[in-house]
Design an enzyme around this catalytic site. Sequence first.
Site, PDB file in Angstrom:
ATOM      1  N   CYS A 100      -9.271  -3.743  10.433  1.00 11.96           N
ATOM      2  CA  CYS A 100      -8.880  -4.527   9.265  1.00 11.96           C
ATOM      3  C   CYS A 100      -7.400  -4.305   8.984  1.00 11.96           C
ATOM      4  CB  CYS A 100      -9.716  -4.079   8.062  1.00 11.96           C
ATOM      5  SG  CYS A 100      -9.340  -4.974   6.547  1.00 11.96           S
ATOM      6  N   HIS A 142     -17.099 -10.096   7.875  1.00 10.03           N
ATOM      7  CA  HIS A 142     -16.060  -9.148   7.435  1.00 10.03           C
ATOM      8  C   HIS A 142     -15.189  -9.782   6.342  1.00 10.03           C
ATOM      9  CE1 HIS A 142     -12.802  -6.040   8.299  1.00 10.03           C
ATOM     10  NE2 HIS A 142     -12.123  -6.991   7.676  1.00 10.03           N
ATOM     11  N   GLU A 143     -14.757 -11.028   6.589  1.00  5.56           N
ATOM     12  CA  GLU A 143     -13.861 -11.681   5.619  1.00  5.56           C
ATOM     13  C   GLU A 143     -14.599 -12.001   4.314  1.00  5.56           C
ATOM     14  OE1 GLU A 143     -10.852 -11.395   6.242  1.00  5.56           O
ATOM     15  OE2 GLU A 143     -10.980 -11.086   8.398  1.00  5.56           O
ATOM     16  N   HIS A 146     -14.606  -9.107   2.078  1.00  2.98           N
ATOM     17  CA  HIS A 146     -13.371  -8.951   1.290  1.00  2.98           C
ATOM     18  C   HIS A 146     -13.483  -9.685  -0.046  1.00  2.98           C
ATOM     19  CE1 HIS A 146     -10.524  -6.739   3.756  1.00  2.98           C
ATOM     20  NE2 HIS A 146     -10.793  -7.478   4.814  1.00  2.98           N
TER      21      HIS A 146
END
Length: 172
Positions: A100, A142-143, A146
């Site tokens: 990341c 993953h995004e 966030h």
Amino acid sequence: MPIISVLKMGNPLLFTKANNVDIIKIKSLKNTISNMLDTMQHFNGVGISAPQIGINQRIIMYGIDNNPRYPNAKPIPLNIIINPVFKVIDDNSILDWEGCLSVPGLRAKIARFQKILCSGFDEHGKSFKKIADNFEARIIQHECDHLDGILFPSRIENFKHFSFESELKNYF
Ligand code: ZN
């Protein structure tokens, strides 16, 4: 084009849930989107979310084209997704290395769903739908994390699989 510095783990904004974008105002996001793209490309990210450049909105983008941080990854065209959500199609969980831009120099093996259907809006406000699997599905998950204020280290199940990038080639 401005390169925005990427917020690093420890910054409370990275642990904050991002707000939904008002699709009627999508045109006002042009600068944010172009700053995200420039920043992602400058730092060789395969994906980036708006909170990482300090914008508390639900926007992600990803794409791979000869990336030195992920030399073995197959190319993926650029996708920009606003208010992304995903549905799990194959709940097989795949354990693989993840990094990341907000956690520089570190990688960990993280479990992600193998196949998902991602939907939202594109940068023109048109509805977006895409089935993604493997590495692409991993990037989207993953995004999207966030946007919910989650960084990958909080998903580590086995800390023996948490490593500096410099040690990966020696021991894994
Ligand atoms: Zn990230």
